[in-house]
Design a protein around this motif. Structure first.
Motif, short mmCIF file in Angstrom:
data_model
loop_
_atom_site.label_atom_id
_atom_site.label_comp_id
_atom_site.label_asym_id
_atom_site.label_seq_id
_atom_site.Cartn_x
_atom_site.Cartn_y
_atom_site.Cartn_z
N LEU A 257 6.14 48.84 -2.77
CA LEU A 257 6.55 49.77 -3.82
C LEU A 257 5.38 50.67 -4.18
O LEU A 257 4.23 50.25 -4.12
CB LEU A 257 6.99 48.99 -5.06
N ASP A 258 5.68 51.90 -4.58
CA ASP A 258 4.60 52.78 -5.02
C ASP A 258 4.54 52.82 -6.56
O ASP A 258 3.98 53.73 -7.14
CB ASP A 258 4.75 54.18 -4.43
N PHE A 259 5.14 51.80 -7.19
CA PHE A 259 5.08 51.67 -8.64
C PHE A 259 5.16 50.19 -8.99
O PHE A 259 5.54 49.36 -8.16
CB PHE A 259 6.23 52.44 -9.30
N TYR A 260 4.80 49.84 -10.21
CA TYR A 260 4.86 48.45 -10.66
C TYR A 260 6.30 48.09 -11.00
O TYR A 260 7.00 48.83 -11.69
CB TYR A 260 3.97 48.23 -11.88
N ARG A 261 6.74 46.94 -10.51
CA ARG A 261 8.07 46.43 -10.84
C ARG A 261 7.90 45.10 -11.55
O ARG A 261 7.30 44.18 -11.00
CB ARG A 261 8.90 46.26 -9.58
N ALA A 262 8.40 45.03 -12.77
CA ALA A 262 8.31 43.80 -13.56
C ALA A 262 9.05 42.67 -12.84
O ALA A 262 10.11 42.90 -12.26
CB ALA A 262 8.88 44.01 -14.94
N PRO A 263 8.52 41.45 -12.86
CA PRO A 263 9.17 40.34 -12.17
C PRO A 263 10.58 40.06 -12.67
O PRO A 263 11.43 39.60 -11.93
CB PRO A 263 8.25 39.15 -12.44
N ASP A 264 10.86 40.36 -13.96
CA ASP A 264 12.18 40.10 -14.52
C ASP A 264 13.07 41.35 -14.56
O ASP A 264 14.11 41.36 -15.22
CB ASP A 264 12.06 39.49 -15.92
N ALA A 265 12.67 42.39 -13.84
CA ALA A 265 13.46 43.63 -13.82
C ALA A 265 14.78 43.39 -13.09
O ALA A 265 14.85 42.62 -12.14
CB ALA A 265 12.67 44.74 -13.11
N PRO A 266 15.86 44.05 -13.54
CA PRO A 266 17.15 43.88 -12.86
C PRO A 266 17.08 44.46 -11.44
O PRO A 266 16.36 45.42 -11.19
CB PRO A 266 18.12 44.68 -13.73
N ILE A 267 17.84 43.86 -10.53
CA ILE A 267 17.82 44.33 -9.16
C ILE A 267 18.97 45.31 -8.87
O ILE A 267 18.97 45.98 -7.87
CB ILE A 267 17.87 43.17 -8.15
N ALA A 268 19.93 45.37 -9.81
CA ALA A 268 21.07 46.28 -9.63
C ALA A 268 21.68 46.58 -10.99
O ALA A 268 21.48 45.84 -11.96
CB ALA A 268 22.10 45.66 -8.70
N LEU A 269 22.47 47.63 -11.04
CA LEU A 269 23.18 47.98 -12.27
C LEU A 269 24.68 47.86 -11.98
O LEU A 269 25.20 48.51 -11.07
CB LEU A 269 22.85 49.42 -12.69
N LEU A 270 25.34 46.99 -12.72
CA LEU A 270 26.77 46.80 -12.56
C LEU A 270 27.48 47.54 -13.69
O LEU A 270 27.12 47.39 -14.86
CB LEU A 270 27.14 45.33 -12.57
N GLU A 271 28.49 48.26 -13.34
CA GLU A 271 29.21 49.04 -14.33
C GLU A 271 30.65 48.54 -14.38
O GLU A 271 31.29 48.36 -13.35
CB GLU A 271 29.18 50.52 -13.90
N ASN A 272 31.19 48.35 -15.59
CA ASN A 272 32.57 47.91 -15.74
C ASN A 272 33.45 49.13 -15.86
O ASN A 272 33.35 49.91 -16.81
CB ASN A 272 32.66 47.01 -16.99
N ARG A 273 34.36 49.33 -14.93
CA ARG A 273 35.26 50.49 -14.94
C ARG A 273 36.68 50.01 -15.18
O ARG A 273 37.43 49.74 -14.26
CB ARG A 273 35.17 51.25 -13.64
N ASP A 274 37.05 49.92 -16.41
CA ASP A 274 38.43 49.50 -16.76
C ASP A 274 39.29 50.68 -17.08
O ASP A 274 39.02 51.67 -17.57
CB ASP A 274 38.44 48.55 -17.95
#
Length: 117
Positions: free
Chosen positions: A100-117
């Motif tokens: 990575l060319d930036f710091y990534r926190a160890p507890d950072a989310p790996i994806a964004l889930l969106e609820n489409r109802d």
């Protein structure tokens, strides 16, 4: 009392020792499109069979089975008892993903889930 071993017997013993090392090793060095069994590997280098391996030089990859372990810059050291010894000028642990060319926190989310109802 001195024990004398003839050249022929010594050569056979060395060949048997190398054959045993080749059978038991999962390690290999890849140079271009060619792959060669590593007989012994240590922190600063490795050995291969001198008779069947051409002189290696430059950038090589070291594998344990299918696992890419290191990318190394090597130089030839010496040949002895049927083995060619190489030393690392540089050895880098292989990674399975780009850095990575930036710091990534160890507890950072790996994806964004969106609820489409």
């Amino acid at each position: 009392m001195s024990t004398y071993v003839s050249k022929e017997i010594r050569a056979e013993l060395d060949a048997a020792r190398i054959a045993t090392l080749k059978k038991s090793s999962r390690l290999r060095v890849e140079f271009g499109d060619n792959s060669f069994k590593i007989l012994t590997l240590w922190k600063d280098g490795f050995t291969v069979e001198a008779e069947t391996t051409p002189r290696l030089r430059g950038l090589v990859d070291i594998y344990d089975g299918a696992n890419h372990m290191y990318q190394c810059l090597i130089i030839a050291d010496e040949e002895a008892v049927g083995e060619m010894r190489y030393e690392f000028k540089r050895s880098t642990v292989a990674a399975d993903k780009a850095p990575l060319d930036f710091y990534r926190a160890p507890d950072a989310p790996i994806a964004l889930l969106e609820n489409r109802d």
